[in-house]
Motif scaffolding. Structure first.
Motif, PDB file in Angstrom:
ATOM      1  N   ALA A 161      36.957  25.044  28.145  1.00  0.00           N
ATOM      2  CA  ALA A 161      37.324  26.055  27.145  1.00  0.00           C
ATOM      3  C   ALA A 161      38.177  27.201  27.680  1.00  0.00           C
ATOM      4  N   SER A 162      38.193  27.426  29.001  1.00  0.00           N
ATOM      5  CA  SER A 162      38.988  28.531  29.570  1.00  0.00           C
ATOM      6  C   SER A 162      39.067  28.344  31.085  1.00  0.00           C
ATOM      7  N   GLY A 163      39.925  29.158  31.698  1.00  0.00           N
ATOM      8  CA  GLY A 163      40.004  29.133  33.161  1.00  0.00           C
ATOM      9  C   GLY A 163      38.722  29.649  33.790  1.00  0.00           C
ATOM     10  N   THR A 164      38.107  30.618  33.144  1.00  0.00           N
ATOM     11  CA  THR A 164      36.836  31.167  33.660  1.00  0.00           C
ATOM     12  C   THR A 164      35.764  30.081  33.653  1.00  0.00           C
ATOM     13  N   ASP A 165      35.664  29.343  32.546  1.00  0.00           N
ATOM     14  CA  ASP A 165      34.696  28.236  32.487  1.00  0.00           C
ATOM     15  C   ASP A 165      35.033  27.177  33.535  1.00  0.00           C
ATOM     16  N   PHE A 217      41.707  40.601  45.916  1.00  0.00           N
ATOM     17  CA  PHE A 217      42.914  40.922  45.153  1.00  0.00           C
ATOM     18  C   PHE A 217      43.218  39.747  44.240  1.00  0.00           C
ATOM     19  N   THR A 218      42.528  39.733  43.096  1.00  0.00           N
ATOM     20  CA  THR A 218      42.660  38.660  42.109  1.00  0.00           C
ATOM     21  C   THR A 218      42.121  39.184  40.790  1.00  0.00           C
ATOM     22  N   PHE A 219      42.263  38.383  39.722  1.00  0.00           N
ATOM     23  CA  PHE A 219      41.657  38.752  38.444  1.00  0.00           C
ATOM     24  C   PHE A 219      40.136  38.654  38.573  1.00  0.00           C
ATOM     25  N   VAL A 220      39.442  39.521  37.880  1.00  0.00           N
ATOM     26  CA  VAL A 220      37.982  39.630  38.017  1.00  0.00           C
ATOM     27  C   VAL A 220      37.258  38.308  37.741  1.00  0.00           C
ATOM     28  N   ALA A 221      37.885  37.406  36.953  1.00  0.00           N
ATOM     29  CA  ALA A 221      37.218  36.144  36.604  1.00  0.00           C
ATOM     30  C   ALA A 221      36.876  35.310  37.836  1.00  0.00           C
ATOM     31  N   THR A 222      37.709  35.393  38.882  1.00  0.00           N
ATOM     32  CA  THR A 222      37.429  34.617  40.103  1.00  0.00           C
ATOM     33  C   THR A 222      36.047  35.000  40.637  1.00  0.00           C
ATOM     34  N   ALA A 223      35.758  36.303  40.596  1.00  0.00           N
ATOM     35  CA  ALA A 223      34.487  36.792  41.138  1.00  0.00           C
ATOM     36  C   ALA A 223      33.345  36.643  40.141  1.00  0.00           C
ATOM     37  N   GLU A 269      40.259  25.600  44.414  1.00  0.00           N
ATOM     38  CA  GLU A 269      41.511  26.321  44.195  1.00  0.00           C
ATOM     39  C   GLU A 269      41.451  27.024  42.843  1.00  0.00           C
ATOM     40  N   ASP A 270      41.719  28.323  42.835  1.00  0.00           N
ATOM     41  CA  ASP A 270      41.931  29.011  41.565  1.00  0.00           C
ATOM     42  C   ASP A 270      43.432  28.919  41.299  1.00  0.00           C
ATOM     43  N   ASN A 271      43.785  27.879  40.532  1.00  0.00           N
ATOM     44  CA  ASN A 271      45.196  27.574  40.272  1.00  0.00           C
ATOM     45  C   ASN A 271      45.606  28.062  38.876  1.00  0.00           C
ATOM     46  N   ALA A 272      44.920  29.127  38.420  1.00  0.00           N
ATOM     47  CA  ALA A 272      45.203  29.656  37.076  1.00  0.00           C
ATOM     48  C   ALA A 272      46.659  30.088  36.931  1.00  0.00           C
ATOM     49  N   GLN A 273      47.258  30.569  38.033  1.00  0.00           N
ATOM     50  CA  GLN A 273      48.603  31.160  37.923  1.00  0.00           C
ATOM     51  C   GLN A 273      49.696  30.286  38.531  1.00  0.00           C
ATOM     52  N   ALA A 274      49.351  29.102  39.039  1.00  0.00           N
ATOM     53  CA  ALA A 274      50.360  28.401  39.859  1.00  0.00           C
ATOM     54  C   ALA A 274      50.530  26.931  39.515  1.00  0.00           C
ATOM     55  N   LEU A 326      42.350  25.438  36.360  1.00  0.00           N
ATOM     56  CA  LEU A 326      43.560  25.883  35.670  1.00  0.00           C
ATOM     57  C   LEU A 326      43.175  26.705  34.457  1.00  0.00           C
ATOM     58  N   SER A 327      44.003  27.704  34.166  1.00  0.00           N
ATOM     59  CA  SER A 327      43.849  28.467  32.925  1.00  0.00           C
ATOM     60  C   SER A 327      45.074  28.219  32.061  1.00  0.00           C
ATOM     61  N   PHE A 328      44.847  28.008  30.779  1.00  0.00           N
ATOM     62  CA  PHE A 328      45.966  27.916  29.840  1.00  0.00           C
ATOM     63  C   PHE A 328      45.951  29.120  28.897  1.00  0.00           C
ATOM     64  N   THR A 330      49.396  33.668  28.127  1.00  0.00           N
ATOM     65  CA  THR A 330      50.503  34.229  28.920  1.00  0.00           C
ATOM     66  C   THR A 330      50.805  33.432  30.191  1.00  0.00           C
ATOM     67  N   LYS A 331      50.027  32.393  30.453  1.00  0.00           N
ATOM     68  CA  LYS A 331      50.248  31.620  31.684  1.00  0.00           C
ATOM     69  C   LYS A 331      51.536  30.793  31.578  1.00  0.00           C
ATOM     70  N   ASN A 332      52.010  30.236  32.688  1.00  0.00           N
ATOM     71  CA  ASN A 332      53.248  29.435  32.646  1.00  0.00           C
ATOM     72  C   ASN A 332      53.112  28.272  31.667  1.00  0.00           C
ATOM     73  N   TYR A 339      49.296  43.930  38.355  1.00  0.00           N
ATOM     74  CA  TYR A 339      48.210  42.967  38.610  1.00  0.00           C
ATOM     75  C   TYR A 339      47.906  43.032  40.103  1.00  0.00           C
ATOM     76  N   TYR A 340      46.890  43.720  40.534  1.00  0.00           N
ATOM     77  CA  TYR A 340      45.796  44.341  39.809  1.00  0.00           C
ATOM     78  C   TYR A 340      45.586  45.722  40.420  1.00  0.00           C
ATOM     79  N   PRO A 341      45.367  46.758  39.636  1.00  0.00           N
ATOM     80  CA  PRO A 341      45.345  48.110  40.191  1.00  0.00           C
ATOM     81  C   PRO A 341      44.080  48.465  40.976  1.00  0.00           C
TER      82      PRO A 341
HETATM   83  C1  PLP Z   1      43.587  34.158  38.981  1.00  0.00           C
HETATM   84  C2  PLP Z   1      42.874  33.915  37.688  1.00  0.00           C
HETATM   85  N1  PLP Z   1      41.654  33.347  37.694  1.00  0.00           N
HETATM   86  C3  PLP Z   1      40.985  33.090  36.565  1.00  0.00           C
HETATM   87  C4  PLP Z   1      41.517  33.387  35.332  1.00  0.00           C
HETATM   88  C5  PLP Z   1      40.678  33.164  34.111  1.00  0.00           C
HETATM   89  O1  PLP Z   1      41.265  32.338  33.176  1.00  0.00           O
HETATM   90  P1  PLP Z   1      40.909  32.477  31.603  1.00  0.00           P
HETATM   91  O2  PLP Z   1      41.503  33.751  31.123  1.00  0.00           O
HETATM   92  O3  PLP Z   1      41.561  31.269  31.007  1.00  0.00           O
HETATM   93  O4  PLP Z   1      39.450  32.439  31.477  1.00  0.00           O
HETATM   94  C6  PLP Z   1      42.798  33.959  35.265  1.00  0.00           C
HETATM   95  C7  PLP Z   1      43.484  34.270  33.988  1.00  0.00           C
HETATM   96  O5  PLP Z   1      43.196  34.948  33.119  1.00  0.00           O
HETATM   97  C8  PLP Z   1      43.485  34.244  36.468  1.00  0.00           C
HETATM   98  O6  PLP Z   1      44.701  34.816  36.450  1.00  0.00           O
END
Ligand code: PLP
Length: 379
Positions: A69-73, A95-101, A167-172, A191-193, A196-198, A321-323
């Motif tokens: 359902a999402s990159g976080t899931d 230094f990443t989006f909070v979802a990784t953690a 691999e957190d390949n959400a952005q690549a 992967l995240s779709f 705003t992703k590619n 990304y990210y302050p």
């Molecule tokens: C590096 C990174 N990890 C995880 C996510 C989480 O993906 P999603 O927003 O699809 O849950 C994102 C994107 O938002 C991301 O940029």
């Protein structure tokens, strides 16, 4: 890049991202694909999702894709499938989006940060040895902004410490490392779709890709209530399925991804030609033998906040990304970190700024943005 005669006036807004330009180009194809799903009246776990899973797996150079359902899931389910559980540690960059953690927390484990490299913004393999503990079960390597992390030393370290690599390949999506696609480098990749992703859906969507039939089977079970057969559940799972409408939209967009990727790379090249050599501006580094897919075009300048203000006054969009690095987030105050613990992540958080970047960005717009950056740093 195609020749363009358009010239931006200084009043025209240059957005940081313009999804409507993409929709204008492919709207008809998208609507046909959505109509096909509506006519089928099959919305969950059907043919579109299955076809999309194999197309993405093929792009990533692996055998299996499991739509979620999402990159976080994708991250949460990948951690679960890799056996990470309560009491374990998982090494991640701060230094990443909070979802990784937060995905690590979601399975009851604890994030343990390792610093990034100042030139690529990705995990520094030489910082892993001082961060590993007897409780460490896995490493999540993030491919930030569209550039792969330096995976070989990370994989060697993981092998010698019996750790899983996610691999957190959400952005690549589409990036390569020494000729191998991101997504094929670790045990599993997420992967995240996000729109705003590619490769962006028209809502939330994600996928886990892997070469392991065993992990793929477990992921298919976990995303669907732990069911191994209809109404037979073998463990607690989720409802984390990628729906047919999103899959059909993403299949249309996937066909355009190679041309969009080339367009992003051409635009990055144009920026670099204009920005390289300007004192005080560090354009993105692309190490030899890597293909960067420029999800973001992120430069580094000392007076970042003032530059952002100046760009905004000239109607030029930008983003940071990210302050706040994760070890200084209120969410992680209980981990007891302080400013100075991960200096490269902290400096990056203070200095990075992502300029407008999307496949439809015109050369006159790039010239205007680069000129505004150059004027700011040389004034
Ligand atoms: C590096 C990174 N990890 C995880 C996510 C989480 O993906 P999603 O927003 O699809 O849950 C994102 C994107 O938002 C991301 O940029």
């Amino acid at each position: 890049m195609t020749t363009q005669t358009h010239t931006t006036s200084s009043f025209e807004t240059v957005p940081q991202l313009d999804l409507s330009a993409q929709y204008a180009a492919i709207g008809a194809e998208i609507r046909t694909a959505v109509d096909r799903v509506l006519a089928s009246q099959q919305f969950i776990l059907g043919r579109e999702g299955a076809a999309f899973e194999s197309e993405v797996a093929q792009l990533c150079g692996v055998a299996h894709g499991v739509g979620v359902a999402s990159g976080t899931d994708a991250l949460i389910l990948a951690l679960r499938a890799c056996g990470v559980q309560s009491g374990d540690d998982v090494i991640i960059p701060p230094f990443t989006f909070v979802a990784t953690a937060s995905a690590v927390n979601a399975v009851g484990a604890k994030p343990r940060f390792a610093d990034i490299r100042p030139d690529t913004y990705n995990l520094d393999p030489s910082d892993l040895a001082r961060r590993v503990t007897p409780k460490t079960k896995a490493i999540i390597a993030v491919h930030l902004y569209g550039l792969s992390a330096d995976m070989d030393p990370i994989l060697n370290f993981a092998r010698s410490h019996n750790l899983r690599v996610i691999e957190d390949n959400a952005q690549a999506i589409g990036a390569t490392y020494k000729g191998r696609p991101t997504g094929s480098l670790g045990d599993v990749a997420c992967l995240s779709f996000y729109p705003t992703k590619n490769l962006g859906a028209y809502g939330d969507a994600g996928m886990v890709v892997t070469n392991s039939a065993e992990l793929a089977a477990r992921l298919r079970t976990l995303r669907n209530h732990g069911q191994t057969a209809k109404y037979v559940s073998s463990e607690p799972g989720w409802n984390s399925r990628l729906d047919e409408i999103q899959a059909a939209i993403l299949r249309v967009k996937l066909r355009h991804l190679p041309e969009w990727q080339r367009a992003r790379q051409e635009r990055a090249y144009s920026y670099a030609k204009l920005l390289l050599g300007i004192p005080g501006v560090a354009p993105p580094l692309v190490p030899e033998n890597y293909q960067h897919v420029f999800h973001q075009y992120t430069i580094r300048v000392e007076q970042r906040d003032a530059l952002q203000q100046s760009l905004s006054e000239q109607n030029i969009g930008s983003a940071v990304y990210y302050p706040v690095p994760l070890h200084l987030q209120p969410l992680y105050s209980s981990l007891g970190h302080k400013y100075g613990d991960f200096p490269h992540a902290e400096h990056a958080a203070n200095e990075v700024i992502s300029l407008p970047m999307y496949p439809e960005l015109r050369s006159d717009q790039i010239a205007r943005v680069a000129e505004a950056v150059a004027a700011f740093v040389t004034k």
